[in-house]
Scaffold this motif. Sequence first.
Motif, PDB file in Angstrom:
ATOM      1  N   TYR A 176      -3.940   6.764  -3.292  1.00 44.71           N
ATOM      2  CA  TYR A 176      -3.402   5.554  -2.664  1.00 44.71           C
ATOM      3  C   TYR A 176      -3.397   4.439  -3.693  1.00 44.71           C
ATOM      4  O   TYR A 176      -4.212   4.415  -4.614  1.00 44.71           O
ATOM      5  N   TRP A 179      -2.913   0.190  -3.995  1.00 43.90           N
ATOM      6  CA  TRP A 179      -2.744  -1.157  -3.449  1.00 43.90           C
ATOM      7  C   TRP A 179      -1.947  -1.978  -4.457  1.00 43.90           C
ATOM      8  O   TRP A 179      -2.268  -1.956  -5.655  1.00 43.90           O
ATOM      9  N   VAL A 228      -8.568   4.117   2.496  1.00 38.42           N
ATOM     10  CA  VAL A 228      -7.883   3.136   1.640  1.00 38.42           C
ATOM     11  C   VAL A 228      -8.725   1.875   1.427  1.00 38.42           C
ATOM     12  O   VAL A 228      -8.512   1.138   0.471  1.00 38.42           O
ATOM     13  N   GLU A 239       4.417   4.291   2.938  1.00 38.60           N
ATOM     14  CA  GLU A 239       4.331   3.079   2.127  1.00 38.60           C
ATOM     15  C   GLU A 239       4.474   1.846   3.005  1.00 38.60           C
ATOM     16  O   GLU A 239       5.344   1.797   3.874  1.00 38.60           O
ATOM     17  N   LEU A 278       0.857  -1.198   0.000  1.00 36.25           N
ATOM     18  CA  LEU A 278       0.000   0.000   0.000  1.00 36.25           C
ATOM     19  C   LEU A 278       0.884   1.236   0.000  1.00 36.25           C
ATOM     20  O   LEU A 278       1.797   1.354   0.816  1.00 36.25           O
ATOM     21  N   LEU A 290      -8.967   0.274  -5.873  1.00 34.60           N
ATOM     22  CA  LEU A 290      -9.185  -0.938  -5.090  1.00 34.60           C
ATOM     23  C   LEU A 290      -9.913  -2.026  -5.881  1.00 34.60           C
ATOM     24  O   LEU A 290      -9.717  -3.203  -5.646  1.00 34.60           O
ATOM     25  N   ILE A 301      -7.244  -8.292  -0.026  1.00 38.10           N
ATOM     26  CA  ILE A 301      -7.190  -7.492   1.204  1.00 38.10           C
ATOM     27  C   ILE A 301      -8.237  -8.010   2.181  1.00 38.10           C
ATOM     28  O   ILE A 301      -9.417  -8.082   1.852  1.00 38.10           O
TER      29      ILE A 301
END
Length: 229
Positions: free
Chosen positions: A61, A63, A50, A26, A5, A69, A76
């Motif tokens: 952000y 991933w 997030v 990070e 992340l 996302l 996750i």
Amino acid sequence: MDSILKIENLQKKYKHIQAVADVSFEVKKGSIFGLLGPNGSGKTTILGIVLNVLNRDHGNYYWFGEAPLKGNRGRIGAILEHPNFYPYLSAEKNLEVVVGIKQVSKDNIERVLRIVELFDRRKDKFSTFSLGMKQRLAIAAALISKPEVLVLDEPTNGLDPQGIVEIRELILKIASMGTTIIISSHLLDEIEKICTDVVILKNGRLLLAGKVGEINKKSSVIEVAADDM
Ligand code: ATP
């Protein structure tokens, strides 16, 4: 090391409250990454953003090196609040519900129950579980899709000392199995005991980021952050 992340210049305001102010950090693969800060420092807001349950005002952000996302959900596992299960269903039946929602094989139920050491209690109703057992079942549910990263927002909150020890040991066990962990806490002691890396937040600002073994040397910063921890 691989990026799990990455957060860049994240900002979020609730009316006049700057909950998150220009936060960047990070999380690398294989770390147990702690978000440390007193109540109201912005930990839950960052995790909510997030995990896509809150909107951000500015910043980005990524991933696994990618935005957004979508499509990464199964990679996750997360628990943001105290676990919500059906009280009159057994632990196993509750996980069957989770399996249905996440569309994964039922075979995962035994695997996760064994990881959290609730296999022997699988037939018991959720309502008979202690808070620590409920939290462990929530972790089991979060692990059902074999995620690469587990996100936990203050997972030991409200637990008795024994429950706290059990959850900390469980987190270390899950990490040793190769899962990256992101955990928030207002307890410096907790972060020192289990984390490899930490960011320290206060009033939505990032005061310090580094390896847990190294932050002790910067104790003046911790004292500032710890005023009300
Ligand atoms: P806690 O451990 O108490 O949850 P935290 O570090 O997770 O604290 P946040 O919950 O992210 O912090 O809160 C950051 C700031 O934003 C606080 O000042 C809080 O009062 C405020 N805040 C959080 N949620 C809201 C909301 N829905 N509306 C208004 N203000 C909010």
